[in-house]
Design a protein around this motif. Structure first.
Motif, short mmCIF file in Angstrom:
data_model
loop_
_atom_site.label_atom_id
_atom_site.label_comp_id
_atom_site.label_asym_id
_atom_site.label_seq_id
_atom_site.Cartn_x
_atom_site.Cartn_y
_atom_site.Cartn_z
N PRO A 1 -4.25 39.21 -45.99
CA PRO A 1 -4.06 38.38 -47.17
C PRO A 1 -2.59 38.27 -47.54
O PRO A 1 -1.84 39.23 -47.32
CB PRO A 1 -4.84 39.15 -48.26
N PRO A 2 -2.14 37.16 -48.12
CA PRO A 2 -2.93 35.96 -48.42
C PRO A 2 -2.90 34.95 -47.27
O PRO A 2 -1.95 34.92 -46.47
CB PRO A 2 -2.18 35.39 -49.62
N ALA B 1 -6.80 30.86 -49.47
CA ALA B 1 -8.21 30.55 -49.24
C ALA B 1 -9.00 31.84 -49.10
O ALA B 1 -8.48 32.87 -48.68
CB ALA B 1 -8.35 29.70 -47.99
N SER B 2 -10.28 31.74 -49.48
CA SER B 2 -11.15 32.91 -49.45
C SER B 2 -12.38 32.61 -48.61
O SER B 2 -12.90 31.49 -48.66
CB SER B 2 -11.56 33.25 -50.89
N TRP C 1 -10.08 35.58 -47.15
CA TRP C 1 -8.81 35.52 -46.42
C TRP C 1 -8.99 35.82 -44.95
O TRP C 1 -8.25 35.29 -44.11
CB TRP C 1 -7.78 36.46 -47.05
N PHE D 1 -9.11 33.03 -42.60
CA PHE D 1 -7.96 32.12 -42.50
C PHE D 1 -6.63 32.79 -42.18
O PHE D 1 -5.61 32.11 -42.05
CB PHE D 1 -7.83 31.32 -43.80
N CYS E 1 -4.59 25.83 -46.62
CA CYS E 1 -5.48 26.98 -46.90
C CYS E 1 -4.81 28.04 -47.76
O CYS E 1 -5.00 29.24 -47.54
CB CYS E 1 -6.06 27.59 -45.61
#
Lengths: 557, 557
Positions: free
Chosen positions: A295-296, A285-286, A288, A291, A282
């Motif tokens: 961020p990130p 991944a967006s 964020w 996940f 991931c």
């Protein structure tokens, strides 16, 4: 209405300029000044160089602190009496029955249970020498630190106003007293870390928890994995070279501070994708927020045998260059959605026939096994014992961070623990939201953790007498989403000294009373002003008007 | 789940490195580099020295800022194109139809309504010179400030990436854009004030509200009243001498900043009792909380003719050495209990046959009358018009501080006002209680006022169109109970730049859209990084990872 008479000020109890306050302490009210020929005599055969250096540094502080007393007149009322005050000719520094004599640096990196930090100190007021003795060079270092806090300057005379002093035995209540710095969210040059180590040593903190890398940057250069920093540092100049790491380690150790490095795994590793995309699920991944907690996004593919191997080798490469017995493998804030949606992880799990939790256990056993091979003790964040079914050695140390209330649950599982609670000890709370596009947001752990609030922390709350031995100590922590060298001193000091006292002095002050913020405030002022004199930009706690008039700015005064 | 492609980063809008953003602005995406022989040509006959100094300072910033672009690679993607980019040979600085030409310093201290701060700026990308023109040297100074913000460094080349630039007319939306510093609760050496003035000038702040004295200390030396500082300063070295004051005033004025000094009366004057106990009621009375909002208690005996005379003379002595048209006589937080229990005040009132409010009006007319004799405009805190029946000239400026909502009431009374609301603009909020013996306390104006929250401030909220002319502008404020030089930069910057933009740029950005924190964040990063390059320790707003990737750390990203 009554008026506060100036006379009453003279009756205000003398603030002792000691932090942390020794467990035992007797003192008078005599003035004792350093002789113009004052010397520190090291009565140790073949003294280690770092002990001699510590003596030199102590003499330097005596000469340059130039701290005036925090009272009205800043010591001018002492002027006459100082002329006839006893002169302290010297401080004799002795070791008790120690064979062999080890450097401070060697004592500082022993298992926390085997560190000998206690010392005995007397400062007579009859013109005879002061004596400092201990069972180790580390104990002598702690005693030198205490000795250096007694001295004020008035008109070029260096003196104390609390002679004679007798500290029969000052030993720490808890063996682990730390400070954590995150050097990933924003970078801190070695000079800033060293200045912080100095400040830590002044309050007898003995562990630097170096959260060196995280998802945002990987400033650590490891010879076996140069690509991680080459691709993952913010820039070529925002890197800790192997020489930098050794510089930090040896600077710390000479000041009685062990360095527990952390490479947080398997979460908080997004930046590794810059050099090893094959190991990161991931990656960026967006959105964020689905996940990762910030961020990130990006986590190690914990179910991949190649990634497990990579991570164990990475931990080995980092841990083997650190003299500490302790190495932190992280384990916080693991995001399940990241793995659920990562096709490779799902395939790996299927291939291995494991659940995610089983894979996490395998992963952790690999990294902890790597540490075991090096004779090191793993340290983890609390989720690893409270939220996951991971097989961990009973030797593992657990950092309690989410809530102070979680310490009881960790103790119930019979793990040794370190208090690092966000509700008392997170220095970054209260500075507002840093995530963009959230104009009314505040920090997740609002409000600001005042020194007063931190000072009310009870290490044994909800811990039974039988479990008390599991509490190794505690630390304050600086996560650096909104900090960098520009505000390091002001956000950390003097607040980070609070846990240093809680875990050194323990439940009771020398007068037998429990720690109490009202008693502590004048001493914390003293510490803060001394820090400023020594070049650490600790913040003001009150208007100077209040600092010079203990108790008069109290709520009920 | 989708992955954010690196390609998308290239499509992220280019952040303009300007703060405050000009009201009109057109720009391209050409690279333009400064010629190695770049010069600033002052096309002004007999240019004032402070204009020449400002030009030199601008050239200094161009040479030493060395700010790399806040993007991945920090500008390395520009390297190839930079080789063939147009070179800017010079900046021509011209005045339009100005007779006589006054120094910046003279323009900066005019009545706010008569300050000419606008300018026109073009930076071509065809190799022809840039041109800056204005109707005053002050306007030129503002334009130089803007010009200096365009430039990045890559590998020794100084360049902009937004050429050509055309700023047809950049004028401030509001004439008053301030910053307040309290130098009484804790002292700030002149060097710290100068550094702060520099930072203020970088964001076009034009008023330094110098809250120079208060109840805790009186660091101001006035030749007519030397005893006030002799007895009331924290120490002989924590004093502003007359030369220091002139140094601050002239340093500020050369940077387009007027200095509005405040001597807060009749409250906030306890320290005057050290030299003039006869003028102070309830001096250090206990409990302080009955007699003042913070320790120590003590207020001028406003009903005493001798005290009225003393205060008017004090205000005169201070105001006459300040070139500003404005002088602040305070008027906040008057405590009635102090006077009720002060026997002398009760006797004075009886003697004069006045109520307390009538005495306050007489007192204020005396101090404001003294200012009128000097041709100065009085400035007061909001209580003087909202809570008291004081006769005030309609010329009086009113600082709205208790709540942003109070602006409407001040406007309803037809007073010109300055926004200084604690709920948006107080920089000290959120740092915890500083009063002793209050372990669970927080600051009275919790929480911390984030830059994001401050940025949502609307100067015209609850103000009718007919009243809009009464809003002169606004300012952020630093009360220093918990601040001193150690944290001045980190607590003030870049947050204090928020009001600077709100009151310069006004309601709309050049693209016609309203001010919006999401748009502002990348620009505020630019400003912050540039401030750090210039030696002002502004705090980090986000992890550098986010600063280099605009929008990717947004809440919804």
């Amino acid at each position: 209405m009554h008026y506060r008479l100036p006379l009453l000020l003279a009756l205000t109890p003398q603030a002792l300029a000691l932090w942390p306050i020794p467990g035992t302490l007797k003192n008078g009210t005599d003035l004792v000044k350093l002789s113009p020929t004052f010397s520190i005599n090291v009565n140790v055969q073949n003294p280690p160089q770092d002990l001699l250096d510590a003596v030199s540094e102590t003499k330097g502080y005596l000469a340059t602190d130039k701290l005036q007393r925090l009272v009205l007149g800043r010591g001018s009322s002492d002027a006459t009496a100082l002329k006839t005050a006893a002169e302290l000719p010297s401080l004799t520094v002795t070791l008790q029955n120690v064979q062999p004599v080890l450097p401070i640096s060697a004592e500082a990196v022993k298992d926390v249970a085997n560190r000998s930090e206690g010392y005995t100190l007397s400062i007579p007021s009859d013109g005879t020498p002061a004596v400092l003795s201990a069972n180790s060079t580390l104990g002598l270092f702690r005693g030198l630190t205490t000795f250096s806090q007694f001295w004020y300057d008035f008109d070029g005379v260096t003196y104390t106003n609390v002679g004679p002093v007798s500290i029969l035995k000052d030993v720490p209540a808890y063996p682990y007293r730390g400070f954590m710095l995150d050097t990933s969210r924003n970078f801190f040059p070695v000079a800033d870390i060293k200045r912080t180590l100095d400040a830590m040593s002044w309050v007898k903190i003995n562990m630097f928890h170096w959260h060196v890398v995280d998802s945002q940057s990987f400033p650590l250069t490891l010879p076996e994995f140069p690509e991680l920093a080459q691709k993952g540092a913010y820039s070529a100049s925002e890197i800790y070279s192997p020489a930098d790491v050794q510089d930090v380690v040896s600077y710390a150790a000479a000041r009685g501070i062990d360095v527990m490095m952390e490479i947080d795994t398997p979460g908080h590793t997004a930046i590794i994708a810059e050099s090893h995309p094959e190991h990161i699920a991931c990656s960026q991944a967006s959105p964020w927020s689905t996940f990762a907690n910030e961020p990130p996004a990006g986590q190690l593919r914990l179910a991949s045998p190649a990634t497990v191997n990579f991570t164990a080798n990475l931990i080995t490469a980092a841990a083997r260059v650190m003299p500490s017995k302790y190495f932190n493998t992280g384990g916080d804030e693991l995001n399940t959605a990241c793995y659920t949606q990562d096709a490779q992880t799902q395939a790996d799990l299927k291939q291995e026939g494991k659940t995610l939790e089983q894979a996490l256990s395998t992963f952790t056993q690999a990294t902890h096994g790597a540490l075991a091979k090096l004779g090191k003790t793993p340290v983890v964040w609390e989720e690893m014992v409270l939220d996951h079914n991971v097989t961990l050695s009973n030797e593992t140390l657990v950092l309690v961070w989410i809530s102070s209330e979680d310490a009881a649950a960790v103790a119930a599982k019979n793990f040794r623990l370190i208090h690092a609670p966000s509700d008392y000890f997170y220095l970054d709370c209260g500075a507002g939201e840093w995530i963009g596009q959230d104009p009314t947001g505040n920090s997740w752990c609002d409000p600001f953790k005042t020194w007063q609030k931190s000072y009310t922390f009870n290490p044994l709350a909800n811990i039974s007498a039988a479990q008390a031995h599991l509490v190794l100590g505690g630390q304050q922590l600086l996560w650096t989403e909104q900090s960098d060298p520009q505000n390091l001193d002001s956000i950390a000091w003097p607040r980070a000294a609070v846990s240093a006292e809680i875990f050194w002095t323990g439940a009771k002050r020398p007068d037998g009373k429990p720690l109490d913020g009202t008693e502590a405030l004048p001493r914390l002022h003293e510490l803060r002003f001394r820090m400023v004199q020594r070049g650490v930009g600790a913040i003001a706690l009150q208007p100077q008007w209040c600092a010079l008039r203990p108790e008069i700015c109290n709520l009920k005064a």
